[in-house]
Design a protein around this motif. Sequence first.
Motif, mmCIF file in Angstrom:
data_model
loop_
_atom_site.group_PDB
_atom_site.id
_atom_site.type_symbol
_atom_site.label_atom_id
_atom_site.label_comp_id
_atom_site.label_asym_id
_atom_site.label_seq_id
_atom_site.Cartn_x
_atom_site.Cartn_y
_atom_site.Cartn_z
ATOM 1 N N ALA A 105 0.811 -1.219 0.000
ATOM 2 C CA ALA A 105 0.000 0.000 0.000
ATOM 3 C C ALA A 105 0.841 1.264 0.000
ATOM 4 O O ALA A 105 0.297 2.371 -0.144
ATOM 5 C CB ALA A 105 -0.937 0.012 1.213
ATOM 6 N N HIS A 106 2.170 1.100 0.133
ATOM 7 C CA HIS A 106 3.022 2.284 0.290
ATOM 8 C C HIS A 106 4.374 2.116 -0.393
ATOM 9 O O HIS A 106 5.333 2.792 -0.007
ATOM 10 C CB HIS A 106 3.241 2.579 1.778
ATOM 11 C CG HIS A 106 1.983 2.776 2.556
ATOM 12 N ND1 HIS A 106 1.317 3.980 2.615
ATOM 13 C CD2 HIS A 106 1.240 1.896 3.282
ATOM 14 C CE1 HIS A 106 0.227 3.850 3.357
ATOM 15 N NE2 HIS A 106 0.163 2.597 3.774
ATOM 16 N N ASN A 107 4.468 1.268 -1.405
ATOM 17 C CA ASN A 107 5.784 0.953 -1.961
ATOM 18 C C ASN A 107 5.876 1.181 -3.460
ATOM 19 O O ASN A 107 5.038 1.863 -4.059
ATOM 20 C CB ASN A 107 6.158 -0.491 -1.608
ATOM 21 C CG ASN A 107 5.324 -1.518 -2.370
ATOM 22 O OD1 ASN A 107 4.276 -1.205 -2.923
ATOM 23 N ND2 ASN A 107 5.809 -2.746 -2.398
ATOM 24 N N PHE A 108 6.902 0.593 -4.057
ATOM 25 C CA PHE A 108 7.167 0.748 -5.484
ATOM 26 C C PHE A 108 5.954 0.388 -6.332
ATOM 27 O O PHE A 108 5.561 1.151 -7.238
ATOM 28 C CB PHE A 108 8.364 -0.122 -5.868
ATOM 29 C CG PHE A 108 8.589 -0.241 -7.344
ATOM 30 C CD1 PHE A 108 9.157 0.802 -8.064
ATOM 31 C CD2 PHE A 108 8.234 -1.400 -8.028
ATOM 32 C CE1 PHE A 108 9.363 0.698 -9.432
ATOM 33 C CE2 PHE A 108 8.439 -1.519 -9.389
ATOM 34 C CZ PHE A 108 8.999 -0.462 -10.094
ATOM 35 N N GLU A 109 5.358 -0.759 -6.065
ATOM 36 C CA GLU A 109 4.200 -1.174 -6.872
ATOM 37 C C GLU A 109 3.031 -0.205 -6.718
ATOM 38 O O GLU A 109 2.326 0.083 -7.688
ATOM 39 C CB GLU A 109 3.763 -2.590 -6.492
ATOM 40 C CG GLU A 109 4.591 -3.691 -7.117
ATOM 41 C CD GLU A 109 5.897 -3.956 -6.407
ATOM 42 O OE1 GLU A 109 6.716 -4.739 -6.922
ATOM 43 O OE2 GLU A 109 6.107 -3.372 -5.315
#
Length: 267
Positions: free
Chosen positions: A132-136
């Motif tokens: 929910a908070h990363n690269f993806e």
Amino acid sequence: MINTCVRAASALTLLLLSACNDNSTPDSTILLPDTGNVTIVKNEYVNCGDLEQQLKHSLPYLLQKKQDWVVLGSSSAAGAGASNYQNSWAGMLASQYADVTVHNFSRGGYRTYQALSSECIVNLTRPQPDEAHNFEKAMSVAPDLVIISFPSNDQASGYANTEALFNLLALRAMFESKGVPVVILSAQPRNVSLQVQQALSEFYTVSASTFSPCFVDVFQPMVSGVAMLKSDFDSGDGVHPNDAGHRVIFQQLMAMLNAKHCVDYQG
């Protein structure tokens, strides 16, 4: 388990190679140019697989109208310390450009590890990537620019500066492989032990030389002593900037953007 090396042959080249050693734990190495010599930076806690990065554009990156920008970071990037989100540096950025939508996926307490790709293998002694908070998550909005700000939590957690440096370089490589430019905000001063202050000061120095000109200095305008937060910019907890501090960060970011050495927004 595949091990990973990161090698920077020049300022515009980053190469990640597998099978760098025979250890059973993930082990990553970054080789950075340092006045003609090679500086070795390792992170034995993470393996993000094989990546090959060639910066696809000469600086500055040209950014057209109707942009989607992403902010990845921790509590200050999420607005902590400001009287309201509109007075935070990310909130002010969101209202700066009519044709730019700012997606803020920052979360309080997070370290650089949590922003890494979900495909990275991270040792269980370190925080795991958060979808929910990363690269993806950033890539889910097809960003034109990513701004990353992890100002002190890695150091406050006792992690070596080489870990945070590797993670930021790996993130830059991941985004660059998708043609997305990355801007890195510096460490922030924080009222902590002298040992952590020294780590923050050292991280500021190495980050400036590593990521410039796509680097925003928010350390020097707010620092007192080694790495203490000036009282004028302290929200009261010795960690997060108040409205005045957030405005300093915003102004430093805008100065970097307006200099057009890293990106050239033509909106």
